[in-house]
Design a protein around this motif. Structure first.
Motif, short mmCIF file in Angstrom:
data_model
loop_
_atom_site.label_atom_id
_atom_site.label_comp_id
_atom_site.label_asym_id
_atom_site.label_seq_id
_atom_site.Cartn_x
_atom_site.Cartn_y
_atom_site.Cartn_z
N LEU A 50 0.83 -1.20 0.00
CA LEU A 50 0.00 0.00 0.00
C LEU A 50 0.87 1.26 0.00
N CYS A 78 -5.57 -3.24 4.70
CA CYS A 78 -6.12 -1.88 4.68
C CYS A 78 -6.51 -1.43 6.09
N VAL A 83 -6.06 2.56 5.74
CA VAL A 83 -6.69 2.79 4.45
C VAL A 83 -8.11 2.24 4.53
N PRO A 85 -11.33 0.56 3.11
CA PRO A 85 -11.83 -0.21 1.97
C PRO A 85 -13.35 -0.17 1.85
N HIS A 158 -14.21 0.71 7.52
CA HIS A 158 -14.57 0.50 6.11
C HIS A 158 -15.85 1.25 5.79
#
Length: 548
Positions: A50, A78, A83, A85, A158
């Motif tokens: 990533l 993630c 991050v 998702p 998420h």
């Protein structure tokens, strides 16, 4: 509750590195065992990948992948890296044109900076989308031991599409603290045991499938994770996985239980031991008394305990579950006067043999640590058996959608407006319907207006509204079937069959919807209000009357 499911995984990797975390049954039916240490290793590789791709904490990515080791690596990587998702469905039809257009719109709404998908989709998507498209291999970097995860309780974990359709839905912002609160409450409600094991084939773009991964990590139990295509090929494979691996927990939508019972009646399953299966959460769509009875009668002789089947109620805005039936007793049904429920808004009790009675399925009390009430249109609390809107509050409830379509999510005192109707009895919930007219097919929700505009475009309608979409319960499949009422002026009598075929193919390609029934009717027969708005509930009644 402190920490995140990533904290739980990394702690398990340190304390019990050789314990089985996942047994992944991929689309080719090969099985792969991943220990806690293996899973943490995947996270370490993904975190490096990533960073190499320039994806940092707070960035959004869309994952379009089958259930696989690659999916686990990307999704959990993630979460570890901060991050965010969003899991999207793969294309279901032969063509991908409309699916690609929907994905482009979803990427724009999600503010996605990257899409990760399988190699066969990478080329077509890369040339059609304005964001970078990569394969899982491109995001697999050199392993670096995971240290302090970027995931924190108050940060986004998420995005979850609330509609379940392949169009542009609302995107629920699910935080790590929402997930830990929900899976922790589920564990308490089902009397979690250290020797439990979870078996799931549910699609991972659906919250019922995705949150299962977090449940297994939080509870520190093994998860048998199968690709849903394997279930579609052979529904009985689900029950054989439970038998083979001694599964104790395995959720599914109501229609899956019906399909398995129907298959077993046609083709006896042979040796099968379901005695280990103690919790079968049944939700994602309306739960039917007939389905529960049919499944219990069919598989009771194979050791299925009478207390296993547990109707539940939940929604993405509550992370997943809101209520769960009592694990210590068989499922419960309330026999009520059908007319009173619809006409009076009151669940008047009736004897089981009363022809006016209908069974309402109990979905249990609210989760531990949460609150639930049933209110009238003015927000006032209703007494037992009075039908009103269900509202939920607690740490599982999200604090909003990603900016886009939506409205006020909660009341001034923090209760989530679910839009679903039901009543309370002895502290337990009975869901009677929904305020919005979603069409629910096998646990997936479809927005009627979206389907109607799509069909009008396929036909090339010069007028709107010319199509009305409603869901009508299919007595054989025990899930809804999509029915379309079409203005007969859209096509001459001799051309309607070709037009219908075109609509069916387009719906299968864009939405994965099959078995669509079309009804060509005069415009004057479409039920409308005095202001000209379509009355969907009367359209549904019109179809049901024609079928009777």
């Amino acid at each position: 509750m402190t920490g995140t499911v990533i904290d739980a995984l990394l702690d398990s990797a340190r304390r019990t590195p050789d314990r089985l975390a996942f047994r992944v049954i991929e689309r080719d039916e090969r099985e792969y065992a991943l220990t806690c240490a293996d899973t943490a290793h995947l996270i370490g590789e993904t975190a490096t990948g990533l960073r190499r791709q320039g994806l940092a904490e707070g960035d959004h990515v869309i994952l379009v992948l089958p259930t696989s080791r690659d999916f686990l690596a990307l999704y959990l990587g993630c979460l570890y890296a901060g991050v965010v998702p969003l899991v999207a469905a793969e294309p279901t039809g032969g063509g991908t044109g409309r699916w690609t257009a929907n994905l482009r719109a979803l990427a724009e709404q999600a503010r996605a900076g990257h899409i990760v998908t399988s190699p066969e989709l990478t080329g077509p998507l890369a040339s059609a989308l304005p964001v970078p498209v990569s394969t899982p291999d491109a995001l697999r970097g050199t392993y670096a031991p995971p240290d302090r995860p970027r995931a924190r309780p108050d940060t986004l974990a998420h995005l979850q599409a609330t509609s379940g359709s392949t169009g542009v839905p609302k995107l629920a912002m699910v935080r790590h603290q929402n997930i830990t609160a929900n899976v922790g409450a589920i564990a308490e409600a089902i009397h979690a045991r250290p020797d439990d094991s979870l078996v799931s084939w549910l699609p991972l773009f659906h919250d019922m499938g995705l949150i299962g991964i977090s449940y297994a990590l939080h509870a520190r139990i093994p998860m048998i994770l199968a690709d849903p295509v394997n279930f579609l090929r052979n529904p009985m494979s689900w029950l054989r996985w439970i038998d083979r691996h001694g599964g104790t927990l395995s959720p599914a939508p109501s229609s899956a239980f019906h399909i398995c019972a129907r298959v077993a009646r046609r083709r006896p399953p042979g040796p099968l031991d379901l005695s280990s299966w103690r919790v079968a959460l049944c939700g994602a769509e309306a739960v039917h008394e007939h389905t529960m009875r049919e499944f219990q009668d069919t598989f009771g002789p194979f050791g299925l305990p009478e207390t296993t089947l547990l109707p539940v109620y939940g929604l993405a805005e509550a992370t997943l579950a809101a209520t769960i039936s009592d694990v210590e007793r068989p499922y419960a049904v309330d026999r009520v006067d059908a007319e009173a429920v619809s006409a009076k808004g009151y669940a008047e009790p009736r004897a089981a043999d009363d022809p006016r009675s209908v069974g309402m399925m109990c979905v249990g009390p609210v989760l531990p640590g949460h609150r639930l009430r049933v209110v009238d249109e003015d927000g006032g609390a209703l007494p037992e058996r009075a039908v009103g809107e269900i509202e939920v509050a607690g740490p599982s409830v999200i604090d909003g959608y990603l900016p886009g379509p939506g409205g006020e999510l909660t009341t001034s005192d923090g209760f989530l407006r679910t839009g679903d109707l039901g009543y309370l009895l002895d502290g337990e919930v009975y869901v009677t319907g929904r305020r919005k007219d979603l069409v629910i097919i096998s646990g997936r929700n479809y927005i009627p207006d979206q389907l109607e505009r799509f069909v009008e475009a396929v036909i090339g309608s010069p007028r709107t509204p010319a199509v009305v979409a409603v869901g009508v319960q299919d007595p054989d499949l025990l899930t809804e079937q999509l029915h379309l009422l079409l203005d007969e002026r859209l096509a001459e009598a001799g051309d309607r069959e070709k037009a219908a075929d075109r609509v069916r193919r387009a719906l299968a390609e864009a939405f994965g919807i099959t078995g669509v029934a079309l009804h060509w009717i005069p415009r004057a027969r479409l039920p409308r209000t005095t202001s000209g708005k379509i009355q969907r509930h009367l359209c549904r009644k019109l179809i049901e009357t024609q079928a009777s």
